[in-house]
Enzyme design. Structure first.
Site, PDB file in Angstrom:
ATOM      1  N   ARG A   1       0.869  -1.184   0.000  1.00 27.22           N
ATOM      2  CA  ARG A   1       0.000   0.000   0.000  1.00 27.22           C
ATOM      3  C   ARG A   1       0.904   1.232   0.000  1.00 27.22           C
ATOM      4  O   ARG A   1       2.092   1.145   0.285  1.00 27.22           O
ATOM      5  CB  ARG A   1      -0.916  -0.020   1.223  1.00 27.22           C
ATOM      6  CG  ARG A   1      -1.825  -1.256   1.258  1.00 27.22           C
ATOM      7  CD  ARG A   1      -2.948  -1.102   2.260  1.00 27.22           C
ATOM      8  NE  ARG A   1      -3.675  -2.353   2.453  1.00 27.22           N
ATOM      9  CZ  ARG A   1      -4.698  -2.751   1.709  1.00 27.22           C
ATOM     10  NH1 ARG A   1      -5.111  -2.002   0.712  1.00 27.22           N
ATOM     11  NH2 ARG A   1      -5.296  -3.903   1.955  1.00 27.22           N
TER      12      ARG A   1
ATOM     13  N   ILE B   1     -10.921  -8.608  -3.037  1.00 23.20           N
ATOM     14  CA  ILE B   1     -11.608  -9.733  -2.420  1.00 23.20           C
ATOM     15  C   ILE B   1     -12.968  -9.277  -1.903  1.00 23.20           C
ATOM     16  O   ILE B   1     -13.908 -10.068  -1.796  1.00 23.20           O
ATOM     17  CB  ILE B   1     -10.716 -10.316  -1.301  1.00 23.20           C
ATOM     18  CG1 ILE B   1     -11.092 -11.758  -1.013  1.00 23.20           C
ATOM     19  CG2 ILE B   1     -10.751  -9.453  -0.061  1.00 23.20           C
ATOM     20  CD1 ILE B   1     -10.058 -12.483  -0.196  1.00 23.20           C
ATOM     21  N   ASP B   2     -13.092  -7.981  -1.616  1.00 26.42           N
ATOM     22  CA  ASP B   2     -14.359  -7.440  -1.104  1.00 26.42           C
ATOM     23  C   ASP B   2     -15.447  -7.389  -2.180  1.00 26.42           C
ATOM     24  O   ASP B   2     -16.602  -7.140  -1.866  1.00 26.42           O
ATOM     25  CB  ASP B   2     -14.155  -6.020  -0.543  1.00 26.42           C
ATOM     26  CG  ASP B   2     -13.247  -6.001   0.670  1.00 26.42           C
ATOM     27  OD1 ASP B   2     -12.915  -7.084   1.170  1.00 26.42           O
ATOM     28  OD2 ASP B   2     -12.876  -4.900   1.122  1.00 26.42           O
TER      29      ASP B   2
ATOM     30  N   GLU C   1     -16.221  -6.761   8.389  1.00 21.55           N
ATOM     31  CA  GLU C   1     -15.333  -5.882   9.175  1.00 21.55           C
ATOM     32  C   GLU C   1     -15.793  -4.425   9.235  1.00 21.55           C
ATOM     33  O   GLU C   1     -15.544  -3.728  10.217  1.00 21.55           O
ATOM     34  CB  GLU C   1     -13.899  -5.939   8.630  1.00 21.55           C
ATOM     35  CG  GLU C   1     -13.757  -5.379   7.241  1.00 21.55           C
ATOM     36  CD  GLU C   1     -12.316  -5.287   6.762  1.00 21.55           C
ATOM     37  OE1 GLU C   1     -12.054  -5.767   5.661  1.00 21.55           O
ATOM     38  OE2 GLU C   1     -11.477  -4.742   7.480  1.00 21.55           O
TER      39      GLU C   1
ATOM     40  N   TYR D   1      -7.015 -13.149   7.182  1.00 16.15           N
ATOM     41  CA  TYR D   1      -5.765 -13.314   6.426  1.00 16.15           C
ATOM     42  C   TYR D   1      -5.594 -14.745   5.923  1.00 16.15           C
ATOM     43  O   TYR D   1      -4.893 -14.976   4.924  1.00 16.15           O
ATOM     44  CB  TYR D   1      -4.558 -12.871   7.264  1.00 16.15           C
ATOM     45  CG  TYR D   1      -4.559 -11.378   7.513  1.00 16.15           C
ATOM     46  CD1 TYR D   1      -4.519 -10.486   6.444  1.00 16.15           C
ATOM     47  CD2 TYR D   1      -4.634 -10.860   8.797  1.00 16.15           C
ATOM     48  CE1 TYR D   1      -4.563  -9.114   6.650  1.00 16.15           C
ATOM     49  CE2 TYR D   1      -4.664  -9.489   9.014  1.00 16.15           C
ATOM     50  CZ  TYR D   1      -4.628  -8.621   7.939  1.00 16.15           C
ATOM     51  OH  TYR D   1      -4.669  -7.270   8.140  1.00 16.15           O
TER      52      TYR D   1
ATOM     53  N   ARG E   1      -7.540 -14.733   2.620  1.00 11.06           N
ATOM     54  CA  ARG E   1      -6.907 -13.968   1.553  1.00 11.06           C
ATOM     55  C   ARG E   1      -5.724 -14.688   0.909  1.00 11.06           C
ATOM     56  O   ARG E   1      -5.386 -14.441  -0.242  1.00 11.06           O
ATOM     57  CB  ARG E   1      -6.387 -12.657   2.157  1.00 11.06           C
ATOM     58  CG  ARG E   1      -6.895 -11.456   1.469  1.00 11.06           C
ATOM     59  CD  ARG E   1      -6.615 -10.201   2.171  1.00 11.06           C
ATOM     60  NE  ARG E   1      -5.264  -9.952   2.622  1.00 11.06           N
ATOM     61  CZ  ARG E   1      -4.833  -8.739   2.963  1.00 11.06           C
ATOM     62  NH1 ARG E   1      -5.660  -7.717   2.876  1.00 11.06           N
ATOM     63  NH2 ARG E   1      -3.623  -8.540   3.391  1.00 11.06           N
TER      64      ARG E   1
HETATM   65  N1  LIG Z   1      -6.839   8.067  -5.188  1.00 10.94           N
HETATM   66  C1  LIG Z   1      -5.695   7.480  -5.508  1.00 10.94           C
HETATM   67  N2  LIG Z   1      -4.914   7.988  -6.491  1.00 10.94           N
HETATM   68  C2  LIG Z   1      -3.744   7.404  -6.822  1.00 10.94           C
HETATM   69  N3  LIG Z   1      -3.267   6.304  -6.230  1.00 10.94           N
HETATM   70  C3  LIG Z   1      -3.984   5.747  -5.252  1.00 10.94           C
HETATM   71  C4  LIG Z   1      -5.237   6.298  -4.836  1.00 10.94           C
HETATM   72  N4  LIG Z   1      -5.721   5.529  -3.830  1.00 10.94           N
HETATM   73  C5  LIG Z   1      -4.809   4.548  -3.635  1.00 10.94           C
HETATM   74  N5  LIG Z   1      -3.778   4.674  -4.476  1.00 10.94           N
HETATM   75  C6  LIG Z   1      -2.601   3.796  -4.545  1.00 10.94           C
HETATM   76  O1  LIG Z   1      -3.028   2.509  -4.983  1.00 10.94           O
HETATM   77  C7  LIG Z   1      -2.348   1.497  -4.275  1.00 10.94           C
HETATM   78  C8  LIG Z   1      -3.319   0.525  -3.665  1.00 10.94           C
HETATM   79  O2  LIG Z   1      -4.356   1.180  -2.958  1.00 10.94           O
HETATM   80  P1  LIG Z   1      -5.132   0.482  -1.769  1.00 10.94           P
HETATM   81  O3  LIG Z   1      -6.265   1.350  -1.394  1.00 10.94           O
HETATM   82  O4  LIG Z   1      -4.172   0.107  -0.704  1.00 10.94           O
HETATM   83  O5  LIG Z   1      -5.633  -0.902  -2.354  1.00 10.94           O
HETATM   84  P2  LIG Z   1      -6.740  -1.254  -3.421  1.00 10.94           P
HETATM   85  O6  LIG Z   1      -6.218  -0.930  -4.761  1.00 10.94           O
HETATM   86  O7  LIG Z   1      -6.941  -2.694  -3.231  1.00 10.94           O
HETATM   87  O8  LIG Z   1      -7.960  -0.432  -3.093  1.00 10.94           O
HETATM   88  C9  LIG Z   1      -1.480   2.165  -3.250  1.00 10.94           C
HETATM   89  O9  LIG Z   1      -0.149   2.126  -3.731  1.00 10.94           O
HETATM   90  C10 LIG Z   1      -2.014   3.574  -3.167  1.00 10.94           C
HETATM   91  O10 LIG Z   1      -1.009   4.518  -2.895  1.00 10.94           O
HETATM   92  O1  LIG Z   2      -4.467  -5.517   6.649  1.00 16.01           O
HETATM   93  P1  LIG Z   2      -4.400  -5.032   5.252  1.00 16.01           P
HETATM   94  O2  LIG Z   2      -3.373  -5.681   4.444  1.00 16.01           O
HETATM   95  O3  LIG Z   2      -4.340  -3.555   5.167  1.00 16.01           O
HETATM   96  O4  LIG Z   2      -5.739  -5.473   4.568  1.00 16.01           O
HETATM   97  C1  LIG Z   2      -7.014  -5.283   5.093  1.00 16.01           C
HETATM   98  C2  LIG Z   2      -7.980  -5.017   4.014  1.00 16.01           C
HETATM   99  O5  LIG Z   2      -7.832  -5.852   2.929  1.00 16.01           O
HETATM  100  C3  LIG Z   2      -9.115  -6.175   2.392  1.00 16.01           C
HETATM  101  O6  LIG Z   2      -9.307  -7.522   2.594  1.00 16.01           O
HETATM  102  C4  LIG Z   2      -9.213  -5.879   0.940  1.00 16.01           C
HETATM  103  O7  LIG Z   2      -8.424  -4.809   0.619  1.00 16.01           O
HETATM  104  P2  LIG Z   2      -8.090  -4.418  -0.894  1.00 16.01           P
HETATM  105  O8  LIG Z   2      -9.009  -3.291  -1.239  1.00 16.01           O
HETATM  106  O9  LIG Z   2      -6.677  -4.081  -0.934  1.00 16.01           O
HETATM  107  O10 LIG Z   2      -8.389  -5.614  -1.740  1.00 16.01           O
HETATM  108  C5  LIG Z   2     -10.118  -5.394   3.198  1.00 16.01           C
HETATM  109  O11 LIG Z   2     -11.323  -6.056   3.413  1.00 16.01           O
HETATM  110  C6  LIG Z   2      -9.368  -5.155   4.469  1.00 16.01           C
HETATM  111  O12 LIG Z   2      -9.785  -4.021   5.106  1.00 16.01           O
END
Ligand SMILES: Nc1ncnc2c1ncn2[C@@H]1O[C@H](COP(=O)(O)OP(=O)(O)O)[C@@H](O)[C@H]1O
Ligand SMILES: O=P(O)(O)OC[C@H]1O[C@](O)(COP(=O)(O)O)[C@@H](O)[C@@H]1O
Ligand SMILES: [Mg+2]
EC number: 2.7.1.11
Length: 547
Positions: A243, A298-299, A398, A470, A473
């Protein structure tokens, strides 16, 4: 704080293509929803936005204007938008010619004009397949108060006859971001295999998400069919995930330095927001690059799609935890089993796992408000279940009992730290490296409150809490997800070769389609409390309203 995190936490919308702004509709809503929501379902920011739509239904042309606008919004960005003279070559993807004729394609490309395996650019997939005849029909999604039938078409995914990249000039990269999800390796594998079938030799993996573009010491991983051959046999991501990460401009600098002209981005709504910003930045810099997403969450909280990969596997795996909770509860004197499942803002896993297992008495999801205490609360119902059945199982997502909008853009930031009577846990305001809100543990909270309640009323209760998140996942994809990953991975490559960029691929009414990224991430997809599926879940659990 880096630019990405700042954009997220401050609610600043990342750049989007101005051509997509719509005079008729605001982003992300293919249709207005005139359903009467039950008052105890979570109030949504976007419900308000929906109400403010400015379609004039007295205009006799409103339907054709709506469709025209829809077509505009769902038009998929193409290299020719920026490079009108971009040349094409006949596709090198042809299953009649599996072995490349020559290493360097010196004698031309092994295409086959007679092969009827290509998708016409004008092929479309119907987005909605139910004609609701009334807004009061269960799960109705209507555009106007009469629920007029309006066809909404999206672009069909698949290989095109003409391609915009010469395989020997392609450097393709794959990156996996966010949390883990079953099937990541399957998608990586099929992107690599399909790229090789087109004739691409230069394929790399970016390690540990967007961080791999900037962090010292994280080297590209060369990928080939040989490397990825067996990676789908285990869960996780061969490339690693993370992240947070560098600002978009730095990622684009890095793409340029490395000579990457196809980027496949596997991730959820945050990752896709990043992918879209990368796409916009590449366009602004006039870089001939294709950025293609494959939704990973996964959500299951991505709009428009039947489901996202890994979801089926998660539900299957979640059932094991529910079954264990059931066995524990059923075998104990006054046993109560509580299982917490993933679902930051959407209760799909909890709802589907509850339905699938048939062992859940109470399913709690973020979309539906509930009280723990009081005459109609969860705890009072648990007492009833103990008295009548002798045991009970609770399945909780959650994000349940907590405001959980993901702050993807300024529309949703509004509710981010809002307070509601149904927020059961104290907010910490803490966010993870990507800007996602860090929740309290609703499962632990319910466990503690349940123990306290039964102690206070003097009824013995044996409360067991299972948090399998976890473990779920990390498993490898099951058969149906394996197939979904295969098709998505292949279509991602077809989309890039066809010259599309800023798109993502999904399954829509059992067919595969390309979507412009902003349309699928404008807000997280949620369980509709008025949908037949939620009603089926309530029928299965037999739970009352906890209000
Ligand atoms: N609004 C956004 N604009 C650009 N990058 C973003 C934005 N939100 C999240 N990211 C980047 O995307 C990556 C993954 O985001 P995250 O929210 O952790 O997981 P997911 O893609 O599963 O929602 C991270 O590296 C984060 O910095
Ligand atoms: O503990 P971590 O790695 O931040 O992940 C928790 C999160 O991952 C998830 O399983 C899914 O997150 P993503 O949006 O990254 O797929 C959420 O339900 C949960 O909040
Ligand atoms: Mg997310």
């Amino acid at each position: 704080m880096d630019t990405l995190s700042h954009a997220i936490s401050s609610g600043v919308a990342l750049p989007r293509s101005s051509s997509r702004s719509s005079p008729l509709l605001c982003h992300g809503f293919g249709s207005l929803n005139f359903r009467t929501r039950r008052t105890h379902t979570r109030s949504r920011v976007f419900a308000e936005i929906q109400r403010n739509q400015s379609i004039d239904f007295n205009d006799p042309d409103w339907k054709s204007k709506f469709q025209w606008n829809f077509e505009e919004r769902f038009n998929i960005p193409h290299l020719t938008d920026v490079f009108p003279d971009a040349s094409t070559i006949p596709s090198t993807f042809c299953l009649r010619m599996r072995t490349p004729v020559s290493e360097h394609f010196a004698d031309g490309y092994p295409s086959d004009e007679e092969w009827h395996g290509y998708i016409n650019n004008n092929d479309r997939v119907l987005l909605k397949v139910i004609h609701f005849s009334s807004p009061t029909s269960a799960g109705a999604e209507c555009i106007d108060p009469n629920c007029t039938w309006v066809e909404q078409w999206v672009h069909r995914a698949g290989p095109r006859e003409k391609i915009y990249f010469k395989p020997e000039e392609v450097k393709a990269a794959i990156v996996t971001c966010g949390g883990l999800c079953p099937g990541l390796n399957d998608v990586i594998r099929h992107i690599v295999i399909t790229l090789e079938i087109y004739g691409v030799k230069n394929i790399v993996g970016i390690p540990f998400g967007y961080r791999g573009f900037s962090d010292e010491g994280l080297a590209e991983m060369p990928l080939s069919r040989k490397v990825v051959q067996n990676i789908h046999l285990s869960g996780g991501s061969l490339l690693g995930v993370s992240r947070g990460g560098p600002p978009v401009s730095k990622i684009v600098d890095s793409l340029k330095e490395r000579g990457i002209n196809m980027l496949f981005v596997l991730g959820g709504n945050g990752t896709h927001a990043g992918a879209n910003a990368i796409h916009d930045e590449c366009r602004a810099r006039k870089m001939r690059v294709a950025i293609v997403g494959v939704p990973k969450t996964i959500d299951n909280d991505i709009l428009m799609m039947d489901k996202t990969f890994g979801f089926d596997t998660a539900v299957e795996e979640a059932q094991r935890a529910i079954n264990s909770a059931y066995i524990e509860a059923h075998s104990a004197y006054h046993g109560i089993g509580i299982v917490k499942l993933m679902g930051r803002s959407s209760g799909f896993i909890a709802m589907h796992a509850s339905l699938a297992s048939g062992q859940v008495d109470i399913c709690l999801i973020p979309e539906v408000h509930f009280n723990l205490h009081g005459p109609h609360g969860v705890l009072r119902h648990l007492k009833y279940l103990i008295e009548t059945k002798g045991s009970a199982v609770v399945c909780v997502a959650e994000g349940a009992g907590q405001e959980s909008f993901v702050p993807l853009n300024n529309m949703f930031v509004i509710s981010r730290f809002s307070h509601s009577n149904f927020d059961l846990l104290q907010k910490t305001n803490a966010t993870d490296a990507s800007g996602n809100i860090v929740f309290g543990d609703i499962g632990v909270h319910i466990q503690q409150e349940t123990k306290k309640y039964f102690r206070e009323i003097g009824v013995p209760a044996d409360v067991k809490y299972i948090d399998p998140t976890y473990m779920i996942r990390a498993v490898r994809a099951n058969a149906s997800d394996g197939i979904l990953c295969t098709v998505l991975g292949q279509n991602a490559v077809h989309g890039a070769f066809a010259g599309y960029s800023g798109i993502t691929v999904g399954i829509c009414n059992t067919h595969y389609a390309y979507f412009p990224i902003p349309e699928v991430i404008s807000h997280p997809r949620e369980v509709d409390p008025n949908s037949r599926m939620w009603h089926r879940c309530l029928t299965s659990t037999g739970q009352p309203d906890f209000i």
